[in-house]
Design an enzyme around this catalytic site. Structure first.
Site, PDB file in Angstrom:
ATOM      1  N   HIS A 191     -13.819  -2.256   6.155  1.00 49.32           N
ATOM      2  CA  HIS A 191     -12.642  -2.901   6.745  1.00 49.32           C
ATOM      3  C   HIS A 191     -12.948  -3.552   8.097  1.00 49.32           C
ATOM      4  O   HIS A 191     -13.806  -3.082   8.849  1.00 49.32           O
ATOM      5  CB  HIS A 191     -11.580  -1.809   6.934  1.00 49.32           C
ATOM      6  N   SER A 226     -10.782  -1.125  -0.054  1.00 47.60           N
ATOM      7  CA  SER A 226      -9.418  -1.633   0.071  1.00 47.60           C
ATOM      8  C   SER A 226      -9.125  -2.877  -0.761  1.00 47.60           C
ATOM      9  O   SER A 226      -7.982  -3.127  -1.091  1.00 47.60           O
ATOM     10  CB  SER A 226      -9.111  -1.929   1.538  1.00 47.60           C
ATOM     11  N   GLU A 245     -16.067   3.261   3.501  1.00 47.03           N
ATOM     12  CA  GLU A 245     -14.728   3.656   3.055  1.00 47.03           C
ATOM     13  C   GLU A 245     -14.935   4.592   1.874  1.00 47.03           C
ATOM     14  O   GLU A 245     -16.055   4.687   1.352  1.00 47.03           O
ATOM     15  CB  GLU A 245     -13.930   2.420   2.621  1.00 47.03           C
ATOM     16  N   HIS A 274      -7.302   4.385   1.762  1.00 43.14           N
ATOM     17  CA  HIS A 274      -6.680   4.172   0.444  1.00 43.14           C
ATOM     18  C   HIS A 274      -6.847   5.363  -0.494  1.00 43.14           C
ATOM     19  O   HIS A 274      -6.594   5.257  -1.684  1.00 43.14           O
ATOM     20  CB  HIS A 274      -7.227   2.898  -0.200  1.00 43.14           C
ATOM     21  N   ASP A 287     -13.827   6.332   5.935  1.00 43.42           N
ATOM     22  CA  ASP A 287     -12.456   5.832   6.088  1.00 43.42           C
ATOM     23  C   ASP A 287     -11.716   6.053   4.771  1.00 43.42           C
ATOM     24  O   ASP A 287     -12.022   5.421   3.758  1.00 43.42           O
ATOM     25  CB  ASP A 287     -12.535   4.336   6.447  1.00 43.42           C
ATOM     26  N   ASN A 334       0.834  -1.212   0.000  1.00 40.79           N
ATOM     27  CA  ASN A 334       0.000   0.000   0.000  1.00 40.79           C
ATOM     28  C   ASN A 334       0.863   1.255   0.000  1.00 40.79           C
ATOM     29  O   ASN A 334       0.368   2.357   0.213  1.00 40.79           O
ATOM     30  CB  ASN A 334      -0.890   0.046   1.249  1.00 40.79           C
ATOM     31  N   LYS A 392      -0.179   4.025   4.770  1.00 39.09           N
ATOM     32  CA  LYS A 392      -0.292   3.624   3.359  1.00 39.09           C
ATOM     33  C   LYS A 392       0.434   4.644   2.484  1.00 39.09           C
ATOM     34  O   LYS A 392       1.646   4.710   2.561  1.00 39.09           O
ATOM     35  CB  LYS A 392      -1.748   3.368   3.035  1.00 39.09           C
TER      36      LYS A 392
END
Ligand code: PLP
Length: 388
Positions: free
Chosen positions: A131, A183, A179, A211, A208, A45, A242
């Site tokens: 997640h 992910s 998210e 990423h 979230d 990541n 990440k």
């Protein structure tokens, strides 16, 4: 005990779900040293190639010299280093928020925020594919937990209507969690629709950006910024581990939210502060991604991702600029076999299996880094294409 645990592990092996660690003899990067062989890593990541960047390592080094290696205690116990306050101010400015609060990991940030914002009297409504840190936190909060179909606002609305119907005399808060960039599949949440729904149902929205942070929006702070939704999301969460190339997690939002979490988030209160070195590395990363070098790295990453998408028809459905390219395989066994063949050929792309993704949706999760060279990508495609 060991006999029983060995039996349980044997069960995992039978189901192709056994996992083990692979010791690395090098730093993280596009090339890693695994069992004495140089392997090209397409699974990290570390999207911008900052995890082993000299500027971050130098900042960590200086911070360790100045502030020491350990942080000594929880920040509430014997003082909170200025360095953490400096990082929090920078993170808040980066995200366009009033305040930020640092946690030792993204997992701890999710755990602390969700369990302190929702109690057994409340509702937590999560996307099916969020997640594990969010799922665990939602369960631990004791709130009534509901799950909406992945990226499906209509299903979310159905559940919000149900929650409203359940409301007793005492007001019950609804917390919606998604998210922004998912992910495992790299797909994007419909954040505008989710924000409109949370307004309509007087819910709170938590996003979230693990990423997306460092990769989207003019200031690189994430998809919320890119979509012009700052101010529409009560609780933003992200990780320093990440694209930012360090480790740690954080929540951004209002000053009151940050003060509340300092008082209530158990993973903040009862845990040692992150190391000075990782905080300093994160500060260096924030400076770097907003510099011309950062722009150039993001440009390189995007052109790598475009090349991979253009070269493999199986990847063409991934959204543009998504840093994660899922190669859906199906059975755990086939995904493991393909991953092993790639490893034999010198490429690290682990199979992602249940429980990280649903059963029989095993995949290779392919990521690129700005630190890869075009030649690395050509080698990967030449090996991978005949195996698909
Ligand atoms: C990695 C990740 C986390 C956890 O962050 P850490 O800093 O690694 O603990 C949380 N949410 C998502 C979506 C992630 O991918």
């Amino acid at each position: 005990m060991d006999l029983e645990l060995a039996r349980r592990l044997e069960e995992l092996k039978q189901k192709q779900l056994y996992r083990k660690l692979r010791p690395l003899a090098s730093s993280q990067g596009p090339r890693v040293n695994l069992d004495g062989r140089e392997i090209l890593n397409f699974s990290s990541n570390d999207y911008l190639g900052l995890a082993a960047h000299p500027a971050l390592a130098a900042a960590a080094h200086e911070a360790a010299a100045k502030w020491g290696s350990g942080s000594g205690a929880s920040r509430l116990v014997c003082g909170s280093l200025n360095l953490y306050h400096e990082l929090e101010q920078s993170l808040a400015a980066f995200k366009g928020a009033d305040a930020a609060l640092l946690f030792s990991t993204g997992y701890a940030a999710a755990l602390g925020a969700i369990t302190s914002l929702a109690s057994p009297a409340d509702f937590v409504v999560i996307d099916k594919l969020v997640h594990a840190s969010i799922v665990d936190a939602a369960r631990l909060s004791g709130a009534t937990l509901r799950v909406f179909r992945h990226n499906n606002p209509a299903d979310l609305e159905r559940i919000l209507g149900w929650c409203r119907g359940q409301k007793a005399d005492s007001p019950r808060q609804i917390l919606i969690i998604t998210e922004s960039v998912y992910s495992m599949d790299g797909d994007f949440a419909p954040l505008r629709e989710l924000a409109a729904l949370k307004d309509r149902y007087h819910a709170w929205l938590m996003v979230d950006e693990a990423h997306a942070t460092g990769l989207f929006g003019p200031g690189r702070s994430g998809l919320i910024e890119e979509l012009g939704l700052r101010g529409r999301v009560e609780i933003q969460m992200a990780t320093l581990g990440k694209a930012l190339g360090s480790s740690g997690g954080f929540i951004t939002g209002s000053r009151v939210l940050a003060d509340y979490l300092v008082n209530r988030a158990r993973s903040f209160i009862f845990s040692t502060a992150p190391s000075p070195a990782s905080a300093a590395a994160a500060l260096a990363a924030l400076r770097l991604i907003q510099s011309s070098e950062g722009d150039a790295r993001l440009e390189t990453l995007r052109s790598h991702l475009q090349f991979l998408r253009d070269s493999l028809s199986a990847l063409q459905s991934a959204p543009p600029h998504s840093p994660i390219l899922p190669l859906l395989i199906g059975s755990e066994e086939n995904a493991l076999a393909l991953s092993q063949k790639l490893l034999d050929a010198g490429f690290l792309i682990p199979a992602i299996r249940y429980p990280t993704v649903p059963r029989n949706q095993a995949r290779l999760r392919l990521t690129a880094s700005a630190a890869h060279t075009p030649e690395d990508l050509h080698r990967l495609i030449a090996t991978l294409k005949p195996l698909l």
